[in-house]
Design a protein around this motif. Structure first.
Motif, short mmCIF file in Angstrom:
data_model
loop_
_atom_site.label_atom_id
_atom_site.label_comp_id
_atom_site.label_asym_id
_atom_site.label_seq_id
_atom_site.Cartn_x
_atom_site.Cartn_y
_atom_site.Cartn_z
N GLY A 205 10.32 11.36 16.14
CA GLY A 205 11.02 11.69 14.91
C GLY A 205 11.97 12.86 15.03
N SER A 206 11.54 13.93 15.68
CA SER A 206 12.36 15.13 15.81
C SER A 206 12.36 15.58 17.26
CB SER A 206 11.81 16.25 14.91
OG SER A 206 10.46 16.53 15.26
N PRO A 207 13.41 16.25 17.71
CA PRO A 207 13.46 16.69 19.10
C PRO A 207 12.37 17.71 19.39
CG PRO A 207 15.24 17.67 17.84
CD PRO A 207 14.61 16.65 16.96
N PRO A 208 11.75 17.64 20.57
CA PRO A 208 10.69 18.59 20.89
C PRO A 208 11.24 19.99 21.12
CG PRO A 208 11.21 17.24 22.81
CD PRO A 208 12.02 16.70 21.66
N THR A 209 10.44 20.97 20.79
CA THR A 209 10.82 22.35 21.07
C THR A 209 10.53 22.65 22.53
OG1 THR A 209 8.61 23.09 20.42
CG2 THR A 209 10.31 23.05 18.71
N PRO A 210 11.23 23.63 23.12
CA PRO A 210 11.00 23.95 24.54
C PRO A 210 9.54 24.27 24.82
CG PRO A 210 12.97 25.04 23.72
CD PRO A 210 12.31 24.43 22.52
N GLY A 211 9.01 23.65 25.85
CA GLY A 211 7.62 23.85 26.23
C GLY A 211 6.62 22.96 25.52
N GLU A 212 7.05 22.22 24.52
CA GLU A 212 6.15 21.33 23.79
C GLU A 212 5.93 20.05 24.58
OE1 GLU A 212 5.89 18.91 19.52
OE2 GLU A 212 7.66 20.08 20.05
N PRO A 213 4.67 19.64 24.79
CA PRO A 213 4.43 18.40 25.55
C PRO A 213 4.95 17.18 24.80
CG PRO A 213 2.39 19.18 24.56
CD PRO A 213 3.42 20.26 24.33
N LEU A 214 5.47 16.23 25.56
CA LEU A 214 6.01 15.00 24.97
C LEU A 214 4.86 14.02 24.81
CD1 LEU A 214 8.78 13.96 24.07
CD2 LEU A 214 9.03 12.90 26.31
N LEU A 215 4.26 13.99 23.62
CA LEU A 215 3.08 13.18 23.36
C LEU A 215 3.47 11.85 22.73
CD1 LEU A 215 0.70 15.93 21.92
CD2 LEU A 215 0.86 15.10 24.27
N PRO A 216 2.66 10.81 22.94
CA PRO A 216 2.97 9.51 22.34
C PRO A 216 2.71 9.52 20.85
CG PRO A 216 0.85 9.43 23.42
CD PRO A 216 1.43 10.79 23.72
N ARG A 217 3.37 8.61 20.14
CA ARG A 217 3.09 8.43 18.73
C ARG A 217 1.76 7.72 18.57
NH1 ARG A 217 8.10 6.08 15.49
NH2 ARG A 217 6.50 6.28 13.88
N GLN A 218 1.18 7.82 17.38
CA GLN A 218 -0.10 7.20 17.12
C GLN A 218 0.01 5.68 17.23
OE1 GLN A 218 -2.99 8.87 16.73
NE2 GLN A 218 -1.77 10.69 17.18
N ASP A 219 -1.07 5.05 17.70
CA ASP A 219 -1.08 3.60 17.91
C ASP A 219 -1.09 2.84 16.59
OD1 ASP A 219 -0.95 3.86 20.57
OD2 ASP A 219 -3.00 3.29 21.00
N GLY A 220 -2.26 2.66 16.02
CA GLY A 220 -2.38 1.93 14.78
C GLY A 220 -2.00 0.48 14.92
N THR A 221 -1.49 -0.07 13.83
CA THR A 221 -1.15 -1.50 13.81
C THR A 221 0.07 -1.80 14.67
OG1 THR A 221 0.16 -1.12 11.81
CG2 THR A 221 -2.13 -1.80 11.51
N VAL A 222 0.93 -0.80 14.91
CA VAL A 222 2.11 -1.04 15.75
C VAL A 222 1.70 -1.41 17.16
CG1 VAL A 222 4.18 0.00 16.72
CG2 VAL A 222 3.55 0.47 14.36
N ALA A 223 0.69 -0.73 17.68
CA ALA A 223 0.23 -1.03 19.04
C ALA A 223 -0.34 -2.44 19.13
CB ALA A 223 -0.80 -0.01 19.47
N VAL A 224 -1.07 -2.85 18.12
CA VAL A 224 -1.62 -4.22 18.11
C VAL A 224 -0.49 -5.24 18.10
CG1 VAL A 224 -3.05 -5.85 16.82
CG2 VAL A 224 -3.70 -3.43 16.94
N LEU A 225 0.52 -5.01 17.29
CA LEU A 225 1.66 -5.91 17.22
C LEU A 225 2.40 -5.94 18.54
CD1 LEU A 225 3.40 -7.76 15.48
CD2 LEU A 225 4.65 -5.75 14.70
N THR A 226 2.57 -4.77 19.15
CA THR A 226 3.26 -4.71 20.44
C THR A 226 2.53 -5.53 21.50
OG1 THR A 226 4.09 -2.49 19.96
CG2 THR A 226 4.10 -3.18 22.26
N ARG A 227 1.23 -5.33 21.60
CA ARG A 227 0.46 -6.06 22.61
C ARG A 227 0.49 -7.57 22.35
NH1 ARG A 227 -2.90 -1.50 21.99
NH2 ARG A 227 -4.14 -2.55 20.40
#
Length: 272
Positions: free
Chosen positions: A176-198
């Motif tokens: 959603g927003s650009p990460p700040t310096p030093g912030e780890p690039l974490l994945p978005r939450q799975d939920g129903t989107v992950a089920v649909l993707t798979r």
């Protein structure tokens, strides 16, 4: 039915049957396990599956692995599931017995996955000693996102650095927003989107494997029964075409990803 090449130039080539398709699946995360089961349902009998990692909680929660098999090797559990799904299927876990590229119906599915939050958690099954010319389809799954590479040979499959770069690009694409310096690039939450993707990616990957091996090269010689197919616009050609790129899927959204320009792996499908 046995695949037979034509003796005379005018003789049509008999396309191979589904039970002649040989697939070596390396890395049996929930997505690849679902792809193997879909291939077995389609009639593919010769599946060679390799991943000695134990079935974990995430495999049970997100994939076809039953809870009673938790802790057992993925390859052992998947062979059991494949035999249950299709009595004609004869799965094994012996990459050293997989044929060379001289067998036209042999193809490799090489899957990476990110089981944790960090890109450094990237994992796959150990790479066996295979024929460098074997056709290989490389995939990486990261939470609710799946990235698929164009088909290459085994010798020019993407390296770990290329796969990690694709995971970072996929996370940036849906952040959603650009990460700040030093912030780890974490994945978005799975939920129903992950089920649909798979669900969607399972059919797409299985279709890619089937269409590559079972393509009828004699078909263009036959007279077309209808109007010719429309030519795809520039930039949307087949992943095996000259404008090939990585394909990122999240849910029903598909985005092209440029390969890592700092690595030479992409020369296998982009050219010099």
């Amino acid at each position: 039915m046995t695949h037979r090449c034509p003796i005379a130039p005018e003789e049509p080539c008999t396309p191979p049957a589904l039970d002649e398709l040989r697939v070596l699946a390396l890395g049996l995360d929930p997505l690849t396990a679902a792809v193997c089961l879909a291939l077995a349902e389609a009639g593919v009998c010769l599946l060679n599956v390799r991943d000695p990692a134990p079935v974990g909680t995430a495999d049970v929660r997100h994939g076809p692995y039953p809870a009673e098999f938790q802790g057992q090797p993925r390859e052992l559990v998947l062979r059991t599931l494949l035999r249950r799904r299709s009595p004609r299927c004869a799965p094994l876990s012996a990459p050293e017995l997989f044929p060379s590229a001289a067998v036209p119906t042999a193809v490799v599915l090489h899957t990476w996955s990110v089981p944790g939050d960090l890109v450094a958690d990237l994992a796959t099954a150990s790479s066996p000693d295979l024929d460098p010319a074997l056709p290989t389809l490389s995939v990486v799954r990261d939470g609710g996102s799946v990235v698929v590479w164009p088909l290459t040979d085994w010798a020019h499959r993407p390296c770990r650095a290329c796969v990690a770069s694709a995971v970072r690009d996929a996370r940036r694409a849906f952040r959603g927003s650009p990460p700040t310096p030093g912030e780890p690039l974490l994945p978005r939450q799975d939920g129903t989107v992950a089920v649909l993707t798979r669900t969607v990616a399972t059919g797409e990957i299985a279709g890619r494997l089937l269409s590559h091996v079972l393509r009828d090269d004699a078909a263009p010689r036959a007279a077309p029964s209808g109007p010719p197919p429309a030519r795809p616009p520039s930039g949307t050609q087949s992943p095996d075409g000259p404008e090939a790129c990585l394909v990122l899927r999240r849910g029903l959204t598909i985005l092209p990803l440029a390969p890592d320009p700092r690595c030479l792996c992409s020369l296998a499908f982009t050219g010099p």
